[in-house]
Scaffold this active site. Structure first.
Site, short mmCIF file in Angstrom:
data_model
loop_
_atom_site.label_atom_id
_atom_site.label_comp_id
_atom_site.label_asym_id
_atom_site.label_seq_id
_atom_site.Cartn_x
_atom_site.Cartn_y
_atom_site.Cartn_z
CE LYS A 80 13.27 52.31 54.16
NZ LYS A 80 12.62 50.66 54.13
CB SER A 155 16.39 48.87 52.75
OG SER A 155 15.12 48.89 53.03
CB SER A 179 14.67 46.46 55.32
OG SER A 179 15.49 46.17 54.00
#
Ligand code: GLN
Length: 486
Positions: A80, A155, A179
């Site tokens: 990420k 997210s 997330s």
């Protein structure tokens, strides 16, 4: 045999050890797959092919010299875009950091490099990890591989989508309020949020420091155990990192057998839960019961306060953590400022998106004098009660079983009201407030073909037990063998 890019770490560890193919072959397969589908998925903010192939070649050289390092050696893993990798862009999907290149490695990055993994790509997310759909990325939305007109969750949407689409063999995300688990559920993969303090946050761009944890997305529970084993452990560079022994999670999987005592929190099955998701989770409960597990209804009476508590504490911490982005030492700097104060104002006005600003404003408000006691301090007290609810439940049960998300993946652009998005987190945020480990495991599909996830919530630092419970279900179902048709 399914394509290389859809195989698990465990399969590759065997395939690479048997010299059926090389790490370069595997990395090339993942790169080719990425190029074939990325136009529809858009999971990446950036990737560096030459760098990945060089890492793979090093892995092959190690193996040829008899120095292979274990199951992750030569495995392409995406991170990420909030986790620092030396010399690679690190943007948090924000204009603020659009041109930032990380001068250092995060601890998880160092550990993955030491394990021989091939670091592959910077994965899209909501700006500064604030959101549930990856639509808050300043760069582009990401499509759900099962239906690219839908969101992958957030997210860490890029991390979940890249894995589901075959653009990486495993990925890392961060989970502050869901997330990792929610996008895992939306994309039909396994997502594990570890106990707070198990994985170092050094080199993770901070959103809400008392809630953030890094964790793996993986094709199988076993793969999640392998990645967790590589990234967990005490780190002197993170003062909240816990001094606990890290077991061999993969080996522990075989050693732990049920039946277990599973708690079903009644507050997690109320209004707002999609009936198809409810039915799939009920089937999973029936599965465990048929295996001899004791199923008990439990109550987490403060659940109704989770959302409010989270959005006070998380925004308060975010307002403090994001104060460092002032355009002076790094990050976006406004061009035509009149003086230094104007430079701060303009740089932040231009660099941050709407959701990030909303949270900074809310967080600054709840921390301001006169409101601190009424909001922030009170939220901290309620947080203690929420944690106590879980610990009380664990007197009678080994783990809790719930849906991961009340709804399946929704259409890109469908939810415009921030509150409607905040509601997506109702089953995941309590786990962060209480600091507990939680895993989302694929548990079926809706009639229209969208993945469904169930969440198992474990006792602090008992990831080994949690993974074993999850794997018992996974082994008896074929969900993880299904792949999207892109
Ligand atoms: N959706 C939640 C939020 O927007 C959780 C995000 C996260 O876990 N990073 O705050």
């Amino acid at each position: 045999m399914s394509e290389l890019y859809f195989q698990s770490i465990a399969e590759h560890a065997a395939g690479l050890a048997a010299k059926k193919y090389s790490a370069v072959d595997l990395t090339k397969a993942v790169i080719a797959r990425t190029k074939a589908v990325e136009g529809r998925v858009q999971a990446f903010n950036s990737f560096d092919e030459a760098d990945a192939l060089a890492q793979a070649a090093e892995s092959d050289a190690r193996r040829a010299a008899g120095q292979a390092r274990g199951a992750l050696d030569g495995i392409p893993i995406g991170l990420k875009d909030v986790i620092a990798v030396t010399g690679q862009p690190l943007t948090a999907s924000s204009k603020m950091l659009a041109n930032f290149v990380s001068p250092y490695d995060g601890t998880v990055t160092v550990k993955l490099k030491q394990a021989g993994a091939v670091l592959w790509g910077r994965l899209n997310c909501d700006e500064f990890a604030m959101g549930s759909s990856t639509e808050n990325s300043a760069f582009h939305p990401t499509g759900n591989p099962w239906d690219p007109t839908r969101v992958p969750g957030g997210s860490s949407g890029g991390s979940a989508a890249a894995l589901a689409a075959g653009e990486a063999t495993a990925t890392l995300g961060s989970d502050t309020g869901g997330s990792i688990r929610q996008p895992a559920a939306f994309c039909g993969v396994v997502g594990l949020k570890p106990t707070y303090g198990l994985v170092s946050r050094y080199g993770l761009i901070a959103f809400a420091s008392s809630l953030d944890q890094i964790g793996p997305f993986a094709r199988t529970v076993e793969d999640a155990a392998i990645v967790l084993g590589a990234i967990a452990g005490h780190d002197p560079l993170d003062s909240t990192s816990f001094k606990a022994d890290v077991p061999d999670y993969r080996a522990e999987l075989g050693a732990r057998q049920g039946p277990w005592r599973l708690g079903i929190p009644k507050e997690y099955f109320g209004a707002g839960l999609d009936p198809e998701i409810g039915a799939a989770v009920e089937k999973a409960i029936a599965f465990y019961r048929a295996q001899g597990c004791e199923i008990k209804e439990v109550s987490l009476p403060h659940t109704q306060y989770c959302l409010d508590t989270y959005y006070i504490i998380a925004t308060a911490e975010a307002s403090s953590n994001l104060a460092r982005y002032d355009g002076i030492r790094y990050g976006h700097r406004a061009k035509n400022a009149k003086d230094v104060v104007d430079l701060y104002f303009q740089s932040r006005a231009e660099g941050f998106g709407a959701e990030v600003k909303r949270r900074i404003i809310l967080g600054t408000y709840v921390l301001s004098s006169g409101y601190y006691d009424a909001y922030y301090l009170r939220a901290q007290k309620v947080r203690t009660l929420i944690r106590q609810d879980f610990l009380n439940a664990y007197r009678d049960v080994d783990a809790l079983l719930t849906p991961t998300s009340p709804i399946p993946a929704f259409k890109i652009g469908e939810k415009t009201d921030p509150l409607a998005l905040y509601l997506c987190d109702i089953y995941t945020i309590g786990v962060n407030l209480a600091g507990l480990p939680g895993i989302s495991v694929p548990c079926g599909f809706t009639k229209s073909g969208l993945p469904i996830g169930m969440q198992l919530i474990g006792q602090p630092f008992n990831e080994a037990g949690l993974l074993a419970i999850a794997q018992a279900y996974e082994k008896a179902h074929e969900w993880s063998a299904r792949h999207p048709n892109l």
